[in-house]
Design an enzyme around this catalytic site. Structure first.
Site, PDB file in Angstrom:
ATOM      1  N   TYR A 172      49.185   8.572  69.068  1.00 51.17           N
ATOM      2  CA  TYR A 172      49.413   8.020  67.844  1.00 51.17           C
ATOM      3  C   TYR A 172      48.895   8.714  66.697  1.00 51.17           C
ATOM      4  O   TYR A 172      49.942   8.921  65.596  1.00 51.17           O
ATOM      5  CB  TYR A 172      48.886   6.608  67.966  1.00 51.17           C
ATOM      6  N   LYS A 176      51.384  10.206  63.608  1.00 50.40           N
ATOM      7  CA  LYS A 176      51.287   9.952  62.165  1.00 50.40           C
ATOM      8  C   LYS A 176      50.855  10.976  61.317  1.00 50.40           C
ATOM      9  O   LYS A 176      51.220  10.938  60.079  1.00 50.40           O
ATOM     10  CB  LYS A 176      50.274   8.630  61.932  1.00 50.40           C
TER      11      LYS A 176
END
Length: 311
Positions: A172, A176
């Site tokens: 993640y 991001k």
């Protein structure tokens, strides 16, 4: 109604953040194409129920707005093409793209499976690229055809995880961080066509993050949750609007009645070789004492963003 006559696409808009953002854009006057991967299901009685995107589109129409549902996975290249084409065919043009679709597959890096890594990178990073690619082509073609810049706004969804080095989210955090790189590259590439691209790092309690924020700042009875998506949606509406024409390539942290603009990285120190190429000994003499006097936790991770709150 600052967005009256504009058309927006919001991905992952069937629930949570995306839903709140779609409703806010519609409140500001935009026609909204509500995208979500969720398919129709069954309610408690076994009767067929509408897909989440269809429910949000219906909610917008019931309030007097214009909305169309789109069911599909934006991490699929051709599905993303179809999403942009739907907006153009239905409303004549695309003006605003809000990329929000995402999933979580949290695990420590030493335990993560290949599938868990690939799935998160695919949905977040590739999904953002796919829609951006077709929206950017649409705006470029319109600008060239008209011989003048057009109106284009991209709002991407990053996360504090890429800043703070979230230990249990290597997939993640990487996705991001990649989205911020995609955002700044897009901002530079499309500026001459009249398009802006910015990223937000929202903190919100949604179905995707309910485990992450369990027990975190629970609201009292009758109080708005400090992590409610409704705290994030107004910033998205602003960045999508005409007043934000000079806001480009920026990254914001937003939650709980607060928006913080992040500053770009600065050069902390520079070390030069005595000759053309460094030697090991030179680097040892320069870097070892420098880091010896520096606190171990003082690195590129900006953990202080986790402490941001409304003053």
């Amino acid at each position: 109604m600052v967005l009256h006559g504009r058309t927006a696409v919001v991905t992952g808009a069937g629930r949570g953040l995306g839903r709140a953002e779609a409703l806010e854009l519609a409140r500001l006057g935009a026609n909204v194409v509500v995208n979500d991967y969720g398919q129709p299901g069954r309610d408690g009685s076994g009767a067929a129920s509408a897909a989440p995107a269809e429910e949000v589109a219906a909610e917008i129409r019931a309030a007097g707005g214009q909305a169309t549902a789109h069911l599909g996975d934006v991490a699929d290249f051709e599905t993303a093409r179809g999403l942009v084409e739907l907006a153009v065919e239905r409303y004549g043009a695309l003006d605003i793209l809000v990329n929000n679709a995402g999933i979580l597959r949290d695990r420590m890096v030493f335990s993560m499976t290949e599938e868990e890594w690939d799935a998160v990178i695919r949905v977040h990073l590739k999904g953002h690229f796919n829609t951006t690619r077709f929206a950017a082509a649409h705006w470029r073609e319109r600008a060239k055809a008209g011989g003048a810049p057009v109106y284009g706004r991209i709002v991407n969804t990053s996360s504090e995880a890429f800043l703070a080095g979230s230990a249990g989210q290597p997939n993640y955090a990487a996705a991001k961080g990649g989205i911020v790189g995609l955002t700044t590259s897009t901002a530079v590439a499309l500026a001459k066509y009249g398009v802006t691209a910015n990223a937000i790092c929202p903190r919100a309690r949604t179905r995707m993050t309910e485990d992450v924020f369990a027990g975190f700042g629970e609201p009292g009875e009758g109080e708005l949750d400090p992590l409610a998506p409704e705290h994030v949606a107004p910033l998205v509406g602003y960045l999508a609007g005409p007043a934000a024409g000079r806001v480009n390539g920026q990254v914001f942290v937003v939650h709980g009645g607060m928006a913080a603009l992040l500053e770009r990285p600065r050069v902390a120190a520079q070390f030069d070789a005595a000759k053309e190429v460094f030697t090991y000994e030179e680097l040892d003499a320069a870097l070892t004492p420098y880091f010896g006097d520096r606190a171990p936790e003082e690195n590129f991770a900006a953990t202080e963003v986790l402490g941001l709150k409304k003053r």
